[in-house]
Design an enzyme around this catalytic site. Structure first.
Site, PDB file in Angstrom:
ATOM      1  N   ASN A 102       0.848  -1.199   0.000  1.00  0.00           N
ATOM      2  CA  ASN A 102       0.000   0.000   0.000  1.00  0.00           C
ATOM      3  C   ASN A 102       0.881   1.245   0.000  1.00  0.00           C
ATOM      4  OD1 ASN A 102       0.498   0.882   2.870  1.00  0.00           O
ATOM      5  ND2 ASN A 102      -0.305  -1.184   3.229  1.00  0.00           N
ATOM      6  N   ASP A 109      -4.153  -6.214   5.110  1.00  0.00           N
ATOM      7  CA  ASP A 109      -5.168  -7.057   5.763  1.00  0.00           C
ATOM      8  C   ASP A 109      -5.075  -8.509   5.298  1.00  0.00           C
ATOM      9  OD1 ASP A 109      -6.377  -5.078   7.351  1.00  0.00           O
ATOM     10  OD2 ASP A 109      -7.332  -4.233   5.556  1.00  0.00           O
ATOM     11  N   LYS A 160       8.448 -17.054 -10.910  1.00  0.00           N
ATOM     12  CA  LYS A 160       7.590 -15.978 -11.415  1.00  0.00           C
ATOM     13  C   LYS A 160       6.389 -16.569 -12.157  1.00  0.00           C
ATOM     14  CE  LYS A 160       7.510 -12.043 -14.501  1.00  0.00           C
ATOM     15  NZ  LYS A 160       8.154 -11.361 -15.597  1.00  0.00           N
ATOM     16  N   PRO A 203      -2.493 -11.660  10.495  1.00  0.00           N
ATOM     17  CA  PRO A 203      -2.769 -11.448  11.913  1.00  0.00           C
ATOM     18  C   PRO A 203      -2.964  -9.958  12.196  1.00  0.00           C
ATOM     19  CG  PRO A 203      -0.435 -11.893  11.558  1.00  0.00           C
ATOM     20  CD  PRO A 203      -1.115 -12.121  10.243  1.00  0.00           C
ATOM     21  N   ASP A 204      -3.823  -9.633  13.149  1.00  0.00           N
ATOM     22  CA  ASP A 204      -3.963  -8.244  13.588  1.00  0.00           C
ATOM     23  C   ASP A 204      -2.946  -8.020  14.708  1.00  0.00           C
ATOM     24  OD1 ASP A 204      -4.721  -5.793  14.871  1.00  0.00           O
ATOM     25  OD2 ASP A 204      -6.603  -5.909  13.741  1.00  0.00           O
ATOM     26  N   PHE A 243      -3.715   3.414  15.574  1.00  0.00           N
ATOM     27  CA  PHE A 243      -4.094   4.461  14.631  1.00  0.00           C
ATOM     28  C   PHE A 243      -5.337   4.000  13.875  1.00  0.00           C
ATOM     29  CE2 PHE A 243      -1.262   8.134  13.802  1.00  0.00           C
ATOM     30  CZ  PHE A 243      -0.475   8.000  14.934  1.00  0.00           C
ATOM     31  N   LYS A 247     -10.104  -3.445  19.039  1.00  0.00           N
ATOM     32  CA  LYS A 247      -8.693  -3.840  19.074  1.00  0.00           C
ATOM     33  C   LYS A 247      -8.182  -4.014  20.501  1.00  0.00           C
ATOM     34  CE  LYS A 247      -7.718  -2.731  14.555  1.00  0.00           C
ATOM     35  NZ  LYS A 247      -6.832  -3.347  13.578  1.00  0.00           N
TER      36      LYS A 247
HETATM   37  O1  C5P Z   1      -8.089  -2.288  11.202  1.00  0.00           O
HETATM   38  P1  C5P Z   1      -7.220  -1.144  10.789  1.00  0.00           P
HETATM   39  O2  C5P Z   1      -6.149  -1.540   9.820  1.00  0.00           O
HETATM   40  O3  C5P Z   1      -7.934   0.085  10.331  1.00  0.00           O
HETATM   41  O4  C5P Z   1      -6.501  -0.728  12.162  1.00  0.00           O
HETATM   42  C1  C5P Z   1      -5.515   0.227  12.217  1.00  0.00           C
HETATM   43  C2  C5P Z   1      -4.634   0.003  13.403  1.00  0.00           C
HETATM   44  O5  C5P Z   1      -4.356  -1.367  13.621  1.00  0.00           O
HETATM   45  C3  C5P Z   1      -3.272   0.643  13.218  1.00  0.00           C
HETATM   46  O6  C5P Z   1      -2.777   1.017  14.496  1.00  0.00           O
HETATM   47  C4  C5P Z   1      -2.462  -0.494  12.596  1.00  0.00           C
HETATM   48  O7  C5P Z   1      -1.073  -0.328  12.790  1.00  0.00           O
HETATM   49  C5  C5P Z   1      -3.011  -1.692  13.351  1.00  0.00           C
HETATM   50  N1  C5P Z   1      -2.998  -2.958  12.599  1.00  0.00           N
HETATM   51  C6  C5P Z   1      -2.171  -3.986  12.975  1.00  0.00           C
HETATM   52  N2  C5P Z   1      -2.220  -5.185  12.325  1.00  0.00           N
HETATM   53  C7  C5P Z   1      -3.098  -5.385  11.307  1.00  0.00           C
HETATM   54  C8  C5P Z   1      -3.936  -4.343  10.901  1.00  0.00           C
HETATM   55  C9  C5P Z   1      -3.873  -3.135  11.559  1.00  0.00           C
HETATM   56  O8  C5P Z   1      -1.379  -3.796  13.908  1.00  0.00           O
HETATM   57  N3  C5P Z   1      -3.117  -6.552  10.681  1.00  0.00           N
END
Ligand code: C5P
Length: 408
Positions: free
Chosen positions: A217, A285, A295, A312-313, A332, A350
């Site tokens: 991104n 995501d 390739k 993973p989040d 953020f 979160k």
């Molecule tokens: O869900 P979203 O991407 O909008 O959330 C933003 C926040 O979550 C930011 O602080 C970003 O660094 C964190 N984040 C993360 N891991 C992910 C997605 C987002 O730490 N996979």
């Protein structure tokens, strides 16, 4: 920029290491910032930089020995060690560190280090194996535990070394030493986060599809890097876990490069324990379910289907890390509409403590300006559009107030 160094007196102790050439640049930077310098050059140091270069740069001949009548009559070595506002050892070799840790005074440099009544800042420089040796680590720990005025360290950095090896041991670059000197001289009030460990994530992640393609991104990393710099400037020990960006690591910050979300998660985990975390990274995501080893070729049947799987989040994981969870976790939320309501939902989803609601409907990505609202347990604080550096300073000051308990 005024760094508060005008008229300040620095005594530089130059040890015997190849990094000594960088100390010449440091002296130039110090003079440009208005400081006054005197130099103690060890016997080994004089093999790397010459007394003549130092005399030309500082306007005073460097001090080289304990038993030099002409040097001693100009200013006795005890007087010299007290003349300084701060003593800076750069490069601090394994030998100098060991002598200082043991109080061994067998030459001018080591004698100065125990004769001084001022704080000492050391910029270590040595081979990676030497730096990691338990003897050196024990000496560093011993020095760091000395009571006031005490000994502080800046670096070492990780990177390619003159000896051809790679790892921690490189002396930090002169601008970073300059920043550390300014922070030391500004005193404890200017370092409210001293002794706190901070984790910052920044930049995008890159999720490979095959060896040449990937999903990523437009995050520039500028806001996260500015926050890492602002926290370090306030005394925090900062680990910056960064996706691929084209930015220099801020002075005094330890940067860990990562590419994928899973690498970022592992690097964040390795950076614990930390007192606080600020998660600014734009983590992808999803990632391709499979990474092709070769390739992917253009085929007559049309483009390949790209199966994706969830990443993973990292923020949510860190917020739920039990005893390893940092005391303050800041996320953020980049939103284009319904900014506050969406950010509040994100805060509770979160499990973080604060969230910076970032209005990205205007020009934000890659730009130098930003506007945001900080949402904490106590309420909201709005920061109008300003530079990312100014916004980072506002957030770092707010974090410092949280830890020191000072009211706004
Ligand atoms: O869900 P979203 O991407 O909008 O959330 C933003 C926040 O979550 C930011 O602080 C970003 O660094 C964190 N984040 C993360 N891991 C992910 C997605 C987002 O730490 N996979």
């Amino acid at each position: 920029m005024d760094m508060g160094l005008t008229g300040r007196r620095l005594l530089l102790v130059i040890g015997g290491g190849i990094a000594a050439y960088k100390t010449l640049e440091l002296i130039r930077l110090l003079h440009r910032a208005g400081a006054e310098t005197r130099v103690v050059l060890t016997e080994a140091g004089s093999r790397f930089v010459t007394p003549l270069s130092l005399a030309a740069l500082t306007g005073h001949p460097p001090r080289t020995g304990l038993f030099q009548p002409d040097e001693e009559t100009a200013m006795g070595h005890i007087e010299l060690s007290r003349w300084a506002d701060l003593v800076v050892v750069a490069p601090a070799t394994a030998g100098l560190i060991a002598k200082a840790a043991q109080g061994l005074a067998d030459d001018l440099a080591s004698t100065t280090l125990i004769a001084t009544d001022k704080r000492v800042l050391m910029a270590p420089a040595m081979n990676v194996r030497m730096w990691l040796h338990p003897a050196v680590q024990a000496n560093v720990a011993r020095l760091a535990a000395f009571p006031g005025p005490g000994v502080a360290f800046v670096g070492p950095d990780e990177g390619d070394m003159a000896c051809g090896e790679f790892g921690p041991g490189r002396m930090v670059e002169p601008p970073a030493i300059l920043a550390a000197i300014a922070a030391e001289l500004a005193g404890p009030a200017a370092r409210p986060l001293a002794g706190r460990r901070a984790l910052v994530t920044a930049g995008p992640t890159f999720e490979p599809i095959d060896p040449v393609r990937g999903l990523t991104n437009r995050s520039s990393g500028k806001q996260g890097y500015a926050i890492a710099a602002a926290l370090a400037a306030r005394g925090a020990e900062v680990t910056l876990v960064s996706g691929p960006v084209a930015l220099d690591a801020p002075p005094g910050v330890t940067r860990v490069w990562v590419e994928t979300a899973r690498e970022m998660q592992a690097a964040c985990d390795a950076a614990l324990p930390a007192d606080l975390a600020v998660m600014t990274a734009a983590v992808a995501d999803w990632r391709p379910d499979q990474v092709a080893t070769g390739k992917i070729k253009k085929a007559p049947g049309g483009p390949p289907a790209l199966a994706l799987t969830e990443n993973p989040d990292i923020l949510a994981g860190l917020s739920a890390a039990g005893p390893r969870r940092p005391a303050l976790v800041v996320g953020f939320a980049a939103e284009t509409d319904d900014l506050i309501a969406n950010a509040r939902r994100k805060l509770s989803r979160k499990g973080c403590d604060w969230i910076v609601a970032n209005d990205v409907s205007a020009d934000v990505f890659g730009a130098d300006g930003n506007a945001a609202t900080l949402i904490t347990g106590d309420g909201e604080e709005s920061w109008p559009r300003q530079s990312k550096t100014a916004l980072a300073a506002a957030l770092a000051d707010r974090i410092a107030r949280h830890f020191t308990g000072t009211p706004a």
